[in-house]
Design an enzyme around this catalytic site. Structure first.
Site, PDB file in Angstrom:
ATOM      1  N   HIS A 198       0.807  -1.220   0.000  1.00 47.19           N
ATOM      2  CA  HIS A 198       0.000   0.000   0.000  1.00 47.19           C
ATOM      3  C   HIS A 198       0.843   1.276   0.000  1.00 47.19           C
ATOM      4  O   HIS A 198       0.297   2.376  -0.140  1.00 47.19           O
ATOM      5  CB  HIS A 198      -0.990   0.003   1.174  1.00 47.19           C
ATOM      6  CG  HIS A 198      -0.361   0.161   2.529  1.00 47.19           C
ATOM      7  ND1 HIS A 198      -0.218  -0.879   3.420  1.00 47.19           N
ATOM      8  CD2 HIS A 198       0.162   1.235   3.145  1.00 47.19           C
ATOM      9  CE1 HIS A 198       0.353  -0.449   4.525  1.00 47.19           C
ATOM     10  NE2 HIS A 198       0.586   0.842   4.388  1.00 47.19           N
ATOM     11  N   ASP A 238      -1.187  -7.368   0.441  1.00 52.34           N
ATOM     12  CA  ASP A 238      -0.488  -6.136   0.809  1.00 52.34           C
ATOM     13  C   ASP A 238       1.018  -6.379   0.961  1.00 52.34           C
ATOM     14  O   ASP A 238       1.652  -5.841   1.875  1.00 52.34           O
ATOM     15  CB  ASP A 238      -1.065  -5.544   2.095  1.00 52.34           C
ATOM     16  CG  ASP A 238      -0.705  -4.065   2.266  1.00 52.34           C
ATOM     17  OD1 ASP A 238       0.002  -3.525   1.389  1.00 52.34           O
ATOM     18  OD2 ASP A 238      -1.107  -3.473   3.285  1.00 52.34           O
ATOM     19  N   SER A 295       4.600   0.730   8.483  1.00 50.47           N
ATOM     20  CA  SER A 295       4.093  -0.224   7.501  1.00 50.47           C
ATOM     21  C   SER A 295       5.231  -0.792   6.662  1.00 50.47           C
ATOM     22  O   SER A 295       6.106  -0.054   6.201  1.00 50.47           O
ATOM     23  CB  SER A 295       3.071   0.452   6.578  1.00 50.47           C
ATOM     24  OG  SER A 295       1.901   0.769   7.281  1.00 50.47           O
TER      25      SER A 295
END
Length: 419
Positions: free
Chosen positions: A144, A184, A264
């Site tokens: 992402h 992801d 992330s």
């Protein structure tokens, strides 16, 4: 000192014996003459009389690195004798030899994985973290950071240029070479004239709730930040998180490590310094609710990257719910026609014009066997199907009044599976 302790422990002055043991601990750590890790044990009679909650076998397992004073080089046993602790250490080449028990602290875990964790900058997109998993420059991160998960498209082109910064300050250019929206997960290839540090991958199937873990990343662009916490849930299903969407079956490791934008793509690491998951999600409205993709799932994604150049996801077009005693009891109360089963997977809905409908699945079917194997979970079916698109698979289902039927389903590939 050990001789003095043994002499003290043979006297009736139990309080002085405990004090002497404490001074031995402080002596062993203050001189720095030995790095041997051991545990001091006080005789049962003394422990009971003082009502102290001594648990010496657990001291050397404490992951927090807060109890160095409890380590010394011999063990006092209850008969007053002294025995050597079975310890191990590693030489310069990493080979385990007798001598010193490796510490399992947050600091040692970070020291092991830290050099392989990188800060990633994607121009016109933002920042995230990643982990080098191969010395030739393969970096594991999240998808992402480079795509809109809702759209599934790259910002500029598939081979998006990025820049990574290592712990030692080096800045290298890389390219996003593989990306999968549903999991992801993304892979970056970095060009380097010298071998790069790499992290060791662990096994997420062995993760237990309550285990101590660290998260490493670049929260708010603060490079190489480490936060600590525990595993809150080892297998949190996405259906528990968003029942209105994300129809594909997924599992996450839930943790309470502090996670912020920039974490992330960074690793979730166990106390052995092994990567057990990739941090991908946080719940902004709550503290300590963060989610990571288990490394076992990531490994399967990477295997498909190598095999197919992308992740092939078979689609059956049937919704599945794992049965348990409570669900079975509720279904039996609604009608006596429900099949007599103790386990299996319920099919509450079949998508029109799907492989499942063509195979003959009906709402209310209970899957008991899939491709010859008894199944109890949706995860087992996903593992059986793998990437077997176009391959006929035999399925045994039970229906009302205990009717048993054998169906043949042929999975199709879909970018939006709802199994």
């Amino acid at each position: 000192m050990i001789h003095s302790l043994r002499k003290l422990l043979s006297t009736k002055d139990r309080i002085l014996a405990v004090a002497a043991a404490g001074s031995a601990m402080l002596y062993a750590t203050s001189t720095g003459r030995s790095k041997w890790t051991v545990v001091g044990s006080i005789p049962t009679t003394i422990r009971e009389s003082l009502l102290l909650p001594w648990k010496p076998k657990q001291w050397d397992q404490c992951p927090f690195g807060m109890l160095p004073m409890y380590c010394f080089s011999d063990v006092l046993v209850e008969d007053g004798s002294v025995s050597q602790l079975d310890t191990k250490k590693e030489d310069a080449s990493g080979v385990t030899i007798a001598g010193e028990r490796p510490e399992r602290t947050y600091a040692t875990a970070f020291a092991k994985v830290g050099p392989a964790v990188v800060h990633i900058h994607a121009p016109s997109r933002g920042h995230c973290a990643g982990t080098i998993i191969d010395k030739d420059g393969i970096v594991l991160t999240c998808a992402h950071a480079f795509v809109d998960l809702g759209l599934g498209t790259l910002v500029d082109s598939y081979e998006c240029k990025v820049y990574i910064t290592l712990q030692d300050g080096r800045r290298l250019e890389g390219t996003v070479v593989n990306l999968d929206v549903h999991s992801d997960i993304a892979i970056i290839k970095v060009d380097s004239d010298t071998p790069l540090p790499s992290a060791e991958l662990g096994c997420s199937s062995k993760v237990q709730p309550g285990e101590c873990v660290i998260a490493v990343g670049s929260p708010l662009s603060f490079k190489h930040t480490v936060t600590a916490g525990i595993v809150s849930c080892a297998a949190r299903k996405n259906s528990e998180m968003r029942q209105d969407g994300w129809r594909e079956y997924k599992e996450y490791i839930q943790t309470d490590c502090s996670i912020n934008p920039g974490n992330s793509g960074g690793p979730l690491v166990n106390m052995d310094g092994e990567v057990i998951a990739i941090n991908v999600r946080m719940i902004r409205a709550a503290d300590g609710l963060n989610f990571a993709v288990p490394i076992d799932s990531v490994t399967k994604v990477m295997d498909q990257f190598k095999k197919n150049g992308r992740v092939v996801r078979p689609w059956l077009g049937v919704k599945m719910i794992e049965l348990n005693d409570m669900i079975i009891s509720q279904l039996e109360e609604r009608g006596s026609a429900f099949p007599n089963v103790k386990k299996g997977i319920l099919v509450p809905m079949v998508t029109p014009r799907s492989p499942g409908e063509r195979a003959g699945f009906r709402p209310g079917d209970v899957v008991s066997k899939f491709d010859g194997r008894t199944v109890k979970t949706v995860k087992e079916i996903i593992e059986i199907v793998g990437d077997r698109v176009g391959e006929p698979l035999k399925v045994v289902v039970k229906r009302v009044n205990d009717e048993q039927v054998i169906l043949t389903v042929i999975p199709e590939e879909s970018s939006d599976p709802d199994m």
